[in-house]
Design a protein around this motif. Sequence first.
Motif, mmCIF file in Angstrom:
data_model
loop_
_atom_site.group_PDB
_atom_site.id
_atom_site.type_symbol
_atom_site.label_atom_id
_atom_site.label_comp_id
_atom_site.label_asym_id
_atom_site.label_seq_id
_atom_site.Cartn_x
_atom_site.Cartn_y
_atom_site.Cartn_z
ATOM 1 N N ALA A 48 -102.579 2.647 -48.245
ATOM 2 C CA ALA A 48 -103.335 1.565 -48.874
ATOM 3 C C ALA A 48 -104.809 1.962 -48.867
ATOM 4 O O ALA A 48 -105.249 2.746 -48.010
ATOM 5 N N VAL A 49 -105.574 1.417 -49.808
ATOM 6 C CA VAL A 49 -107.002 1.722 -49.924
ATOM 7 C C VAL A 49 -107.790 0.421 -49.991
ATOM 8 O O VAL A 49 -107.432 -0.493 -50.748
ATOM 9 N N ILE A 50 -108.872 0.331 -49.197
ATOM 10 C CA ILE A 50 -109.789 -0.802 -49.267
ATOM 11 C C ILE A 50 -111.216 -0.284 -49.249
ATOM 12 O O ILE A 50 -111.480 0.809 -48.742
ATOM 13 N N PRO A 51 -112.174 -1.049 -49.793
ATOM 14 C CA PRO A 51 -113.581 -0.654 -49.659
ATOM 15 C C PRO A 51 -113.998 -0.692 -48.193
ATOM 16 O O PRO A 51 -113.624 -1.609 -47.454
ATOM 17 N N TYR A 109 -109.586 -6.302 -45.402
ATOM 18 C CA TYR A 109 -108.603 -6.174 -44.326
ATOM 19 C C TYR A 109 -107.469 -5.262 -44.793
ATOM 20 O O TYR A 109 -107.160 -5.183 -45.983
ATOM 21 N N ILE A 110 -106.846 -4.618 -43.816
ATOM 22 C CA ILE A 110 -105.541 -3.990 -44.005
ATOM 23 C C ILE A 110 -104.535 -4.826 -43.224
ATOM 24 O O ILE A 110 -104.788 -5.221 -42.080
ATOM 25 N N ILE A 111 -103.388 -5.105 -43.860
ATOM 26 C CA ILE A 111 -102.351 -5.895 -43.220
ATOM 27 C C ILE A 111 -101.145 -5.005 -42.955
ATOM 28 O O ILE A 111 -100.592 -4.406 -43.882
ATOM 29 N N ARG A 131 -99.778 -7.858 -38.820
ATOM 30 C CA ARG A 131 -100.967 -7.642 -38.000
ATOM 31 C C ARG A 131 -102.121 -7.262 -38.924
ATOM 32 O O ARG A 131 -101.917 -6.778 -40.033
ATOM 33 N N PHE A 132 -103.354 -7.441 -38.424
ATOM 34 C CA PHE A 132 -104.517 -7.334 -39.292
ATOM 35 C C PHE A 132 -105.544 -6.349 -38.725
ATOM 36 O O PHE A 132 -105.705 -6.230 -37.505
#
Length: 591
Positions: free
Chosen positions: A377-380, A79-81, A89-90
């Motif tokens: 921000a970085v997420i897989p 998730y990104i918040i 928020r998500f």
Amino acid sequence: MTKITPLLNRFTFGEISPLVSGRSDLAKYPAGCKRLENFIPLLQGPIKRRGGTRYITTAANGEKPVALLEFAFSSTTTYIIEVGQGYMRFFCNGAPVLNNGFHYRIVTSLSQSQIFLDNGICALKYVQSGDVMYIVGQDMPPIKLARHGHLDWRLTTLPGWGTRPNPTAVALFRERLCLAAGQTVYMSQSGAFEQFQLTSEQKDNNGNVIVPVVADDPIEINIYSEQIDKIEWLCPSSGLLVGTSGSEFIISETTTVEPLGPENVKVVPETAFGSSSIQALRVGSVVMFVQRAGRKVREFVYDYSGDNYAAMDVTVAAEHITRGGITALAWQSEPIETLWAVRPDGQLIGFTYSREQDMSAWHRHVLGGGGQVAHIAVIPAAHGGRDELWLAVKRVVNGRTRYYIELMDHGHDPGEALEDAFFVDCGSTVTGSQMTTISGLNHLEGLEVDVLADGGVQPRQVVTQGAITLQYPADKVQVGLPYTSIMTTLNLEAQTQTGSSAMRLKRFTSATLKLIESGGGAAGPDENNMQQLEYRRGAQQMDMCLPLFTGDKKINWPGGYETEGALSVGQTYPLPFTLAAIIPEMLMEAG
């Protein structure tokens, strides 16, 4: 005159500082560029046009910036918040998390000053374990964010913290939650993240120990130095790395034959550069941190020859690129290993980095439409195969300032259909059947946009009442703000039997560009004198979409004799462009 054809077949040094422009003796010098904008250097040597950014939604914080936090339960559940004043928020799977058609959100007590410092740096630091995230910040108690379900997130104040000062740094180390406030690091009980109550040894009247201090007990340890330096960040490695405003330390066991505990812990000073409040990042086997003034990024790594840690400045050859400072960092490991950073002026900068391949290349990214990046921000990615770079972007649209949540697309990979190529900023993909009108573009009202329709470039349009009209009908359309990718080589030189070609009169006659799956593009002696690359052959109709080109393209080089000479290569169309090599031809006076 002597004919010379120097070969530029790698760009792995990235954009370098003018202060290094005379250092042709450096081994990496031939792989450097004067300018590298909206291109990403690859480990293999070429440069690739960065993908565009996808518009996800408008932030709910009005004209105030928002922070983006990374929440990764696993490599496939991420998730990104979005954190703004009074809310969270998500986002999941590249889209907002919806509840009955509305963007799911929770209420918080966070103020804008608790989210961002006055210098634009995000004050929030966080660490995650499973479904729980611990968050600290400025002038606030530590808080706990727990995911009980996709639409059930709960925020509480961390229990058991009591009267201790509010922490400003957090990490997990040796199965302990570590919080730092002032010059003190507080470590929880091992395996019990919310238990910080210290244990005191107790004896009976005969002096026998009845309540011992054991290794699992909580720990409090002070970071002493000559100055009263605040702890800025914590980062786990072989030890717990501690960055203060004046120095860098390591907390570890006094002896490795016993576990870390209240009676087996030490603090060792390592370097004395001083750290910014930006959270340091673990990058492979090293830790990257921003030095106190915000201009230098340092690589904190163990030096086996000296049996200590060293912190090399990785911006030394490109000190200009961090002008104004750095306000945010994020690490993307797939598909291209890149350390992303944000400057106070909103420019996004990248650092392609591989210690294993001796790769270190800085590059700058200017978003289309004048967008200014506030946070990243970085997420897989949920589907695997790559990491996603998310951006909070300040934009002025139709006279109003708003912050958009955007996601950088990968652009195009070899073998993918051209109609799926995405090289527009703040853009969208629209699909249908023989569409002539594209609507739903209110976020770009009044702005000129690029259009890629079924793989073909159509004329730019201005968004009016949230829509544009296509020149030709199409089934799949990529539409968004145009941006320019451009690179300029260093002054082209070559070694001859009589020495270097530097400062000798020479005339460039032509240059061959070696391209990989590219379309469009232009080249010339500078960005104001460039000629478009031609791909269309006589039998191909003008309204026919051309396939991407792989091979050599030769351009003639206008101009006379000069002592210096460089080549600029750019792309303004919403198409892929990968440059593998440049082979210029020049005539040079005899030595």
